[in-house]
Motif scaffolding. Structure first.
Motif, mmCIF file in Angstrom:
data_model
loop_
_atom_site.group_PDB
_atom_site.id
_atom_site.type_symbol
_atom_site.label_atom_id
_atom_site.label_comp_id
_atom_site.label_asym_id
_atom_site.label_seq_id
_atom_site.Cartn_x
_atom_site.Cartn_y
_atom_site.Cartn_z
ATOM 1 N N ALA A 235 0.857 -1.195 0.000
ATOM 2 C CA ALA A 235 0.000 0.000 0.000
ATOM 3 C C ALA A 235 0.891 1.244 0.000
ATOM 4 N N GLU A 236 0.285 2.399 -0.160
ATOM 5 C CA GLU A 236 1.039 3.650 -0.051
ATOM 6 C C GLU A 236 1.743 3.681 1.303
ATOM 7 N N PRO A 237 2.969 4.205 1.352
ATOM 8 C CA PRO A 237 3.691 4.253 2.623
ATOM 9 C C PRO A 237 2.886 4.941 3.723
ATOM 10 N N GLN A 238 3.054 4.424 4.936
ATOM 11 C CA GLN A 238 2.468 4.986 6.151
ATOM 12 C C GLN A 238 0.938 4.931 6.184
ATOM 13 N N THR A 239 0.335 4.011 5.422
ATOM 14 C CA THR A 239 -1.127 3.925 5.413
ATOM 15 C C THR A 239 -1.652 2.628 6.016
ATOM 16 N N MET A 240 -0.793 1.659 6.283
ATOM 17 C CA MET A 240 -1.232 0.357 6.783
ATOM 18 C C MET A 240 -0.421 -0.039 8.011
ATOM 19 N N SER A 241 -0.988 -0.897 8.827
ATOM 20 C CA SER A 241 -0.236 -1.430 9.964
ATOM 21 C C SER A 241 -0.101 -2.950 9.864
ATOM 22 N N THR A 242 -0.670 -3.520 8.817
ATOM 23 C CA THR A 242 -0.490 -4.932 8.499
ATOM 24 C C THR A 242 -0.435 -5.053 6.980
ATOM 25 N N SER A 243 -0.072 -6.214 6.519
ATOM 26 C CA SER A 243 -0.055 -6.489 5.082
ATOM 27 C C SER A 243 -0.304 -7.978 4.898
ATOM 28 N N PRO A 244 -0.622 -8.398 3.687
ATOM 29 C CA PRO A 244 -0.762 -9.844 3.474
ATOM 30 C C PRO A 244 0.514 -10.603 3.868
ATOM 31 N N ALA A 245 1.681 -10.002 3.625
ATOM 32 C CA ALA A 245 2.939 -10.662 3.987
ATOM 33 C C ALA A 245 3.092 -10.776 5.499
ATOM 34 N N SER A 246 2.738 -9.716 6.242
ATOM 35 C CA SER A 246 2.872 -9.788 7.704
ATOM 36 C C SER A 246 1.856 -10.765 8.294
ATOM 37 N N VAL A 247 0.692 -10.858 7.690
ATOM 38 C CA VAL A 247 -0.306 -11.836 8.140
ATOM 39 C C VAL A 247 0.219 -13.249 7.908
ATOM 40 N N ALA A 248 0.804 -13.490 6.747
ATOM 41 C CA ALA A 248 1.327 -14.824 6.423
ATOM 42 C C ALA A 248 2.485 -15.207 7.342
ATOM 43 N N LEU A 249 3.426 -14.281 7.555
ATOM 44 C CA LEU A 249 4.558 -14.575 8.427
ATOM 45 C C LEU A 249 4.074 -14.792 9.859
ATOM 46 N N SER A 250 3.136 -13.977 10.313
ATOM 47 C CA SER A 250 2.569 -14.130 11.654
ATOM 48 C C SER A 250 1.952 -15.515 11.822
ATOM 49 N N LYS A 251 1.161 -15.931 10.850
ATOM 50 C CA LYS A 251 0.514 -17.248 10.922
ATOM 51 C C LYS A 251 1.554 -18.357 10.975
ATOM 52 N N ASP A 252 2.593 -18.243 10.162
ATOM 53 C CA ASP A 252 3.627 -19.273 10.126
ATOM 54 C C ASP A 252 4.367 -19.331 11.463
ATOM 55 N N LEU A 253 4.721 -18.174 12.008
ATOM 56 C CA LEU A 253 5.417 -18.158 13.296
ATOM 57 C C LEU A 253 4.535 -18.744 14.405
ATOM 58 N N ARG A 254 3.263 -18.359 14.428
ATOM 59 C CA ARG A 254 2.365 -18.886 15.460
ATOM 60 C C ARG A 254 2.185 -20.396 15.318
ATOM 61 N N LYS A 255 2.133 -20.875 14.086
ATOM 62 C CA LYS A 255 2.014 -22.314 13.843
ATOM 63 C C LYS A 255 3.232 -23.055 14.407
ATOM 64 N N PHE B 123 2.921 -13.833 20.841
ATOM 65 C CA PHE B 123 2.894 -12.370 20.726
ATOM 66 C C PHE B 123 3.526 -11.917 19.406
ATOM 67 N N VAL B 124 3.182 -12.587 18.336
ATOM 68 C CA VAL B 124 3.682 -12.231 17.005
ATOM 69 C C VAL B 124 2.496 -12.053 16.059
ATOM 70 N N GLY B 125 1.587 -11.167 16.429
ATOM 71 C CA GLY B 125 0.448 -10.875 15.575
ATOM 72 C C GLY B 125 0.864 -10.097 14.344
ATOM 73 N N PRO B 126 -0.027 -9.939 13.383
ATOM 74 C CA PRO B 126 0.300 -9.279 12.123
ATOM 75 C C PRO B 126 0.818 -7.843 12.269
ATOM 76 N N THR B 127 0.335 -7.099 13.261
ATOM 77 C CA THR B 127 0.805 -5.723 13.431
ATOM 78 C C THR B 127 2.228 -5.706 13.970
ATOM 79 N N THR B 128 2.515 -6.550 14.958
ATOM 80 C CA THR B 128 3.875 -6.658 15.495
ATOM 81 C C THR B 128 4.828 -7.122 14.402
ATOM 82 N N VAL B 129 4.405 -8.107 13.627
ATOM 83 C CA VAL B 129 5.250 -8.630 12.545
ATOM 84 C C VAL B 129 5.446 -7.568 11.461
ATOM 85 N N PHE B 130 4.425 -6.782 11.163
ATOM 86 C CA PHE B 130 4.557 -5.708 10.178
ATOM 87 C C PHE B 130 5.634 -4.721 10.637
ATOM 88 N N ALA B 131 5.606 -4.328 11.913
ATOM 89 C CA ALA B 131 6.622 -3.410 12.444
ATOM 90 C C ALA B 131 8.013 -4.032 12.354
#
Length: 174
Positions: free
Chosen positions: A96-116, A121-129
């Motif tokens: 997305a345009e810079p500074q407009t999102m706090s998650t992304s499909p990539a951060s959601v995917a990485l978060s899911k993989d790490l939790r699996k 404490f590795v939700g999509p927002t933490t992983v996005f950061a």
């Protein structure tokens, strides 16, 4: 402590507060060395719970220790944390345009993989950061004065190769 772990401690707290305590966290968590933190036991948890210089939340402290153990397992399996994490680098057109999102499909995917894999404490927002901090997601505002320098460094960066073996097996490297 890599941002994913410091972010785990931060949770919903203001990141400015956590960053102001960074040196306290560094001292409390063995210089952020994964093998040292992975060896922490209940005595260390109790010590940390008494340390006024850090966030004293039992669940988050135990998550940091558990995540260090998961990180060691991941390195054994993948060859390095970097080789694993950089597989989730999104294509520039997917952002997305810079500074407009706090998650992304990539951060959601990485978060899911790490939790699996048992990370906490590795939700999509933490992983996005974390992904922003590590350079996987270029999120400098369009008018940011450091954006061209960040892009130059990014262009020169050599992404890590995945190593599909562990210690004692061909192709392993740290």
């Amino acid at each position: 402590m890599p941002p994913v772990r410091l972010g785990a401690v931060a949770g919903h707290r203001r990141h400015r507060t956590i960053l102001a305590k960074r040196e306290n966290f560094r001292a409390a968590f063995a210089g952020f060395e994964i093998p040292a933190v992975a060896r922490f036991d209940q005595r260390n948890v109790e010590r940390l719970l008494g340390d006024a210089g850090i966030v004293r939340h039992r669940g988050k402290i135990e998550a940091v220790i558990s995540n260090a153990r998961r990180a060691e397992e991941l390195v054994e399996r993948e060859g390095s944390l970097a080789a694993f994490v950089w597989r989730y680098e999104p294509h520039a057109g997917d952002l997305a345009e810079p500074q407009t999102m706090s998650t992304s499909p990539a951060s959601v995917a990485l978060s899911k993989d790490l939790r699996k894999q048992g990370w906490k404490f590795v939700g999509p927002t933490t992983v996005f950061a974390f992904m922003q901090a590590m350079g996987l997601i270029k999120d400098h505002a369009l008018g940011c004065t450091t954006r061209p320098e960040a892009q130059r460094i990014r262009d020169e960066f050599h992404r890590p190769a995945r190593v599909a073996s562990g210690p004692g097996r061909p192709g392993f490297r740290r």
